[in-house]
Design an enzyme around this catalytic site. Sequence first.
Site, PDB file in Angstrom:
ATOM      1  N   HIS A  95      31.351  24.290  48.833  1.00 26.25           N
ATOM      2  CA  HIS A  95      32.728  24.796  48.883  1.00 26.25           C
ATOM      3  C   HIS A  95      32.858  25.646  50.146  1.00 26.25           C
ATOM      4  O   HIS A  95      31.995  26.472  50.444  1.00 26.25           O
ATOM      5  CB  HIS A  95      33.002  25.609  47.618  1.00 26.25           C
ATOM      6  CG  HIS A  95      34.296  26.361  47.701  1.00 26.25           C
ATOM      7  ND1 HIS A  95      35.459  25.775  48.148  1.00 26.25           N
ATOM      8  CD2 HIS A  95      34.602  27.650  47.422  1.00 26.25           C
ATOM      9  CE1 HIS A  95      36.421  26.668  48.134  1.00 26.25           C
ATOM     10  NE2 HIS A  95      35.932  27.810  47.705  1.00 26.25           N
ATOM     11  N   ASN A 103      39.564  28.094  53.564  1.00 26.24           N
ATOM     12  CA  ASN A 103      39.246  27.772  52.172  1.00 26.24           C
ATOM     13  C   ASN A 103      40.446  27.060  51.547  1.00 26.24           C
ATOM     14  O   ASN A 103      41.509  27.656  51.404  1.00 26.24           O
ATOM     15  CB  ASN A 103      38.937  29.085  51.436  1.00 26.24           C
ATOM     16  CG  ASN A 103      38.623  28.884  49.963  1.00 26.24           C
ATOM     17  OD1 ASN A 103      38.823  27.797  49.418  1.00 26.24           O
ATOM     18  ND2 ASN A 103      38.143  29.941  49.325  1.00 26.24           N
ATOM     19  N   CYS A 140      38.312  26.505  42.773  1.00 24.55           N
ATOM     20  CA  CYS A 140      37.551  25.857  43.868  1.00 24.55           C
ATOM     21  C   CYS A 140      36.484  24.893  43.365  1.00 24.55           C
ATOM     22  O   CYS A 140      35.983  24.077  44.128  1.00 24.55           O
ATOM     23  CB  CYS A 140      36.922  26.916  44.761  1.00 24.55           C
ATOM     24  SG  CYS A 140      38.128  28.068  45.398  1.00 24.55           S
TER      25      CYS A 140
HETATM   26  N1  ACO Z   1      41.126  42.097  59.178  1.00 20.42           N
HETATM   27  C1  ACO Z   1      40.634  43.300  59.478  1.00 20.42           C
HETATM   28  N2  ACO Z   1      40.117  44.119  58.543  1.00 20.42           N
HETATM   29  C2  ACO Z   1      40.106  43.668  57.286  1.00 20.42           C
HETATM   30  C3  ACO Z   1      40.600  42.419  56.898  1.00 20.42           C
HETATM   31  C4  ACO Z   1      41.135  41.620  57.916  1.00 20.42           C
HETATM   32  N3  ACO Z   1      41.633  40.396  57.661  1.00 20.42           N
HETATM   33  N4  ACO Z   1      40.439  42.263  55.571  1.00 20.42           N
HETATM   34  C5  ACO Z   1      39.860  43.360  55.113  1.00 20.42           C
HETATM   35  N5  ACO Z   1      39.648  44.226  56.143  1.00 20.42           N
HETATM   36  C6  ACO Z   1      39.053  45.557  56.105  1.00 20.42           C
HETATM   37  C7  ACO Z   1      39.153  46.198  54.757  1.00 20.42           C
HETATM   38  O1  ACO Z   1      40.403  46.821  54.595  1.00 20.42           O
HETATM   39  C8  ACO Z   1      38.027  47.184  54.801  1.00 20.42           C
HETATM   40  O2  ACO Z   1      38.437  48.297  55.530  1.00 20.42           O
HETATM   41  P1  ACO Z   1      38.022  49.778  55.062  1.00 20.42           P
HETATM   42  O3  ACO Z   1      36.518  49.776  55.152  1.00 20.42           O
HETATM   43  O4  ACO Z   1      38.698  50.626  56.058  1.00 20.42           O
HETATM   44  O5  ACO Z   1      38.528  49.897  53.668  1.00 20.42           O
HETATM   45  C9  ACO Z   1      36.970  46.462  55.653  1.00 20.42           C
HETATM   46  O6  ACO Z   1      37.664  45.434  56.359  1.00 20.42           O
HETATM   47  C10 ACO Z   1      35.858  45.831  54.836  1.00 20.42           C
HETATM   48  O7  ACO Z   1      36.446  45.102  53.776  1.00 20.42           O
HETATM   49  P2  ACO Z   1      35.576  44.250  52.764  1.00 20.42           P
HETATM   50  O8  ACO Z   1      36.466  43.613  51.749  1.00 20.42           O
HETATM   51  O9  ACO Z   1      34.459  45.084  52.269  1.00 20.42           O
HETATM   52  O10 ACO Z   1      34.991  43.150  53.763  1.00 20.42           O
HETATM   53  P3  ACO Z   1      33.851  42.116  53.508  1.00 20.42           P
HETATM   54  O11 ACO Z   1      32.825  42.220  54.527  1.00 20.42           O
HETATM   55  O12 ACO Z   1      33.424  42.072  52.068  1.00 20.42           O
HETATM   56  O13 ACO Z   1      34.597  40.722  53.792  1.00 20.42           O
HETATM   57  C11 ACO Z   1      35.660  38.893  52.635  1.00 20.42           C
HETATM   58  C12 ACO Z   1      35.737  40.365  53.024  1.00 20.42           C
HETATM   59  C13 ACO Z   1      35.687  38.059  53.897  1.00 20.42           C
HETATM   60  C14 ACO Z   1      36.873  38.557  51.766  1.00 20.42           C
HETATM   61  C15 ACO Z   1      34.366  38.605  51.874  1.00 20.42           C
HETATM   62  O14 ACO Z   1      34.156  39.561  50.868  1.00 20.42           O
HETATM   63  C16 ACO Z   1      34.336  37.249  51.252  1.00 20.42           C
HETATM   64  O15 ACO Z   1      34.347  36.232  51.928  1.00 20.42           O
HETATM   65  N6  ACO Z   1      34.248  37.165  49.912  1.00 20.42           N
HETATM   66  C17 ACO Z   1      34.196  35.887  49.234  1.00 20.42           C
HETATM   67  C18 ACO Z   1      35.561  35.353  49.080  1.00 20.42           C
HETATM   68  C19 ACO Z   1      35.494  33.964  48.530  1.00 20.42           C
HETATM   69  O16 ACO Z   1      34.503  33.296  48.671  1.00 20.42           O
HETATM   70  N7  ACO Z   1      36.525  33.473  47.875  1.00 20.42           N
HETATM   71  C20 ACO Z   1      36.409  32.121  47.403  1.00 20.42           C
HETATM   72  C21 ACO Z   1      36.926  31.898  46.125  1.00 20.42           C
HETATM   73  S1  ACO Z   1      38.580  31.423  46.293  1.00 20.42           S
HETATM   74  C22 ACO Z   1      39.086  30.606  44.901  1.00 20.42           C
HETATM   75  O17 ACO Z   1      38.369  30.316  43.986  1.00 20.42           O
HETATM   76  C23 ACO Z   1      40.594  30.318  44.834  1.00 20.42           C
END
Ligand code: ACO
Length: 355
Positions: free
Chosen positions: A282, A312, A138
Amino acid sequence: MSAQLPTGTQADELASAARVDPGGARQTVAIRATGAYTPEKVLTNNELTHLVDTSDEWIVSRTGIRERRIAAPDETAADMAVQAGARAIEKAGLSPADIDLVIVATITPDMPFPSTACLVQTRLGMRNICAFDVEAACSGFIYITEIATAMLQSGRFRHALIIGTEKLSSILDWNDRSTCVLFGDGAGAAVLSRGEQHGNGSLSVLDTRLGADGAASNILYMPGGGSRIPASAESLAAGHHFLKMNGREVFKIAIRIMEQATRDILARNDVPLDRVACIIPHQANSRIIEMLSERMQVPMDRFHINLDRLGNTSAASVPLALDEVLAQGKIASGEYAVLVAFGAGLTWGATLLRG
Ligand code: ACO
């Protein structure tokens, strides 16, 4: 006497000294024009609920994303890059024959080799000019901005076409709700020219700061398809050709890195934060951008956001956003803007621009 490594400040001085041409005149480089391409197909959050156990409410509240674009099955990263690149060249008032350097940033090249840049070069009717890919996920567009700027400042090149392009839909596990809801496809391009001044719609590239920490390579990666796990029936069955991410870890590091990179680039150029008209981050997650806004005390309306519509798009994210910023006239002549990104590697970078 043993050689001594330069300190941080000395390294900065060396870096800016390297930008002086042999004749002594500082070579200015400016973004002359940008171009964007997004595929026709829109995939909404509601449509994703038919594929995985998720909801529009969960995706919007955790990420800010409402929809993303998905490339057609036969549409590739190079196809999208050609569209964005052609638009940037046309808007720059140049022809492909004027371009003497093509750099593409992507983690979803058409194939491992030849480079997507070579495919783009020939499709745009360019011949015998330097063309190569850079893989910094990214942060890719910030990396190629710095590489192109340095190559233009060397005096050996005049006009560079730089493109971030991604078909992330081709490396997503559409059964994994924690990743497939986050990403989209598209391409963004820019033409950088040497000797250009800011103003008249051009943006001077004043400075770029890049960084990477390979120790965090295991929180965002695709294990298969390289020399460690070449493609095989077993690697396919194990899902090694899909993007893997520890979202929580990426989230925490992203906020810290984006803030630091933005503050560093401004401090080293003596530009106060309140003189920055627009920060173009980003487009990973609106919560990351909101926390950045809070920590830096910069109002949200000075951050450009399009992730609600595009998700993204990795290396395409920053140039797609920059293209919108320029179209909306958000950077007036004399105003500053910052591009800032982080990505797999982990990599990061920030560029200071002036309208
Ligand atoms: N829908 C519903 N529930 C979901 C989903 C979904 N799409 N995805 C995950 N969950 C659930 C999980 O299973 C988990 O359930 P559990 O508690 O029963 O185990 C719960 O939601 C919480 O999951 P987390 O992963 O802790 O959720 P979080 O609040 O951290 O959000 C997210 C996840 C959106 C991915 C966040 O962590 C994030 O945005 N991280 C940064 C990602 C990023 O910026 N990537 C960019 C780099 S990409 C690159 O370089 C190619």
